[in-house]
Design an enzyme around this catalytic site. Structure first.
Site, PDB file in Angstrom:
ATOM      1  N   ARG A 109       0.643  -1.482   0.136  1.00  0.00           N
ATOM      2  CA  ARG A 109      -0.118   0.308  -0.207  1.00  0.00           C
ATOM      3  C   ARG A 109       0.861   1.114   0.395  1.00  0.00           C
ATOM      4  NH1 ARG A 109      -5.612   2.740   3.137  1.00  0.00           N
ATOM      5  NH2 ARG A 109      -5.908   0.552   2.126  1.00  0.00           N
ATOM      6  N   HIS A 136      -7.362   0.650  -6.280  1.00  0.00           N
ATOM      7  CA  HIS A 136      -7.583  -0.443  -5.065  1.00  0.00           C
ATOM      8  C   HIS A 136      -8.034  -1.423  -5.871  1.00  0.00           C
ATOM      9  CE1 HIS A 136      -7.584  -0.733  -1.434  1.00  0.00           C
ATOM     10  NE2 HIS A 136      -9.025   0.470  -0.200  1.00  0.00           N
ATOM     11  N   GLN A 139     -10.310  -3.323  -3.333  1.00  0.00           N
ATOM     12  CA  GLN A 139     -11.868  -2.868  -3.054  1.00  0.00           C
ATOM     13  C   GLN A 139     -12.812  -2.898  -3.495  1.00  0.00           C
ATOM     14  OE1 GLN A 139     -12.104  -1.276   0.386  1.00  0.00           O
ATOM     15  NE2 GLN A 139     -14.269  -1.199  -0.477  1.00  0.00           N
ATOM     16  N   ASP A 231     -16.797   8.401  -1.923  1.00  0.00           N
ATOM     17  CA  ASP A 231     -15.508   7.916  -0.787  1.00  0.00           C
ATOM     18  C   ASP A 231     -15.162   9.732  -0.065  1.00  0.00           C
ATOM     19  OD1 ASP A 231     -12.869   6.807   0.104  1.00  0.00           O
ATOM     20  OD2 ASP A 231     -12.673   7.072  -1.797  1.00  0.00           O
ATOM     21  N   CYS A 272     -16.095   2.319   0.802  1.00  0.00           N
ATOM     22  CA  CYS A 272     -14.910   1.773   1.119  1.00  0.00           C
ATOM     23  C   CYS A 272     -14.516   2.390   2.517  1.00  0.00           C
ATOM     24  CB  CYS A 272     -13.701   2.291  -0.113  1.00  0.00           C
ATOM     25  SG  CYS A 272     -13.616   3.862   0.076  1.00  0.00           S
ATOM     26  N   ARG A 300     -13.724  -7.105   2.936  1.00  0.00           N
ATOM     27  CA  ARG A 300     -12.641  -6.900   2.976  1.00  0.00           C
ATOM     28  C   ARG A 300     -12.228  -7.939   2.980  1.00  0.00           C
ATOM     29  NH1 ARG A 300     -10.297  -2.299   2.192  1.00  0.00           N
ATOM     30  NH2 ARG A 300      -8.817  -3.203   0.576  1.00  0.00           N
TER      31      ARG A 300
END
Ligand code: CP
Ligand code: NVA
Length: 312
Positions: A109, A136, A139, A231, A272, A300
């Protein structure tokens, strides 16, 4: 599906996977969730090791990788930029080579997509993109699993992303929806449109599956949507842009009035997380009956376990 097709592969973006392969991972994740809820214990990662490299903070992604891997007998090792050289003092290529000699797989990440690509190229083991400035992907898989838990097979469903259309989450959704035949609308001010190269790259993928991919500033486009997604206004690394984003995105807040504009009482809300309640979404919506943000967070873990099981 020939499972050997997955072995040793990285997940850097869904652009590298076919519709059939993504479908397989979604089905596997569903099975893993059922097993997890029945309390079934398996040891499918015994003897394996996972490096968890973090340049940015994380709650869900770190915990999902670490618990999914550890509970199956694997050994995850968390390594932040405070702990290891990641492009300083030692070249990234050399770090990748060494990690590849010690770990079965690497999660990254951080900021640059190129870092994830370099790790994959030089380590020789699967690298999972746990979020970069560009994408991502893990996700997005959990998001589609959540959509399908509510509405069944996702082909032909309508998902609207309302907010910062150029961010990693919106971009990953555009790719996965194009691949899976999901109608995807980004509703954002023109200054925050997803980059034209990505939209153009998704066009032939969407044409192949029948997905309609749209970018618009018009909030009326939420009409008929199965799900509204938002988001944060300023992603990690963009803290300096908070005020400008608030000005641009305040009209795009997901509140009950916007949820009602879908014209469907059964439409769901996705995020998310982490969320800044009162900015991109009101508490009433994210904590209300249409929200599936908490199922999405749980998913997730199941989707990440599915990706690791398939590729290791
Ligand atoms: N959604 C997500 O990636 O959360 P974290 O930043 O907590 O990992
Ligand atoms: N777009 C957000 C997602 C966090 C999971 C960020 O990059 O900060």
């Amino acid at each position: 599906m020939d499972q050997s097709k997955f072995k040793g592969r990285s997940l850097l973006t869904w652009l590298d996977y076919t519709e059939e392969e993504i479908r397989y991972l979604l089905d596997l994740s569903g099975q893993i969730k059922t097993e997890a809820h029945s309390g079934e214990i398996k040891r499918r990662f015994t003897g394996k090791t996972l490096a968890l490299l973090f340049e940015k903070r994380s709650t869900r992604t770190r915990c999902a990788f670490e618990t999914a891997f550890g509970e199956e007998g694997g050994h995850p090792v968390f390594l932040s930029t405070q702990d290891i050289q990641l492009g300083v003092k030692e070249s990234l290529e050399d770090t990748a080579r060494v990690l590849g000699r010690m770990f079965s797989a690497i999660q990254f990440r951080g900021f640059k997509q190129a870092t994830a690509e370099t790790l994959a190229r030089y380590s020789g083991v699967p690298v999972y993109n746990g979020l970069t400035d560009d994408f991502h992907p893990t996700q997005a898989l959990a998001d589609i699993q959540t959509l399908e838990e509510n509405f069944g097979p996702s082909r032909g469903k309508k998902l609207c992303f309302v907010g910062d259309g150029r961010n990693n989450v919106a971009r990953s959704l555009m790719v996965i929806c194009s691949k899976l035949g999901i109608h995807f609308t980004v509703i954002t001010p023109p200054a925050l449109n997803p980059d034209a190269a990505l939209t153009a790259g998704c066009a032939p993928l969407a044409a192949a599956t029948g997905a309609q991919i749209r970018v618009t500033a018009d909030l009326g486009e939420v009409a008929g949507a199965d799900a509204l997604y938002t988001d944060v206004w300023a992603s990690m690394g963009e803290e300096g842009k908070k005020e400008e984003r608030a000005r641009l995105l305040a009209p795009y807040q997901v509140n009950q009035a916007l949820m009602d504009r879908t014209g469907r009482g059964d439409s769901i809300f996705l995020h998310c997380l982490p969320a800044v309640k009162g900015e991109e979404v009101t508490p009433e919506v994210i904590d209300g009956p249409q929200s599936r943000a908490w199922d999405e967070a749980e998913n997730r873990k199941h989707t990440i376990k599915a990706i690791m099981l398939a590729t290791l």
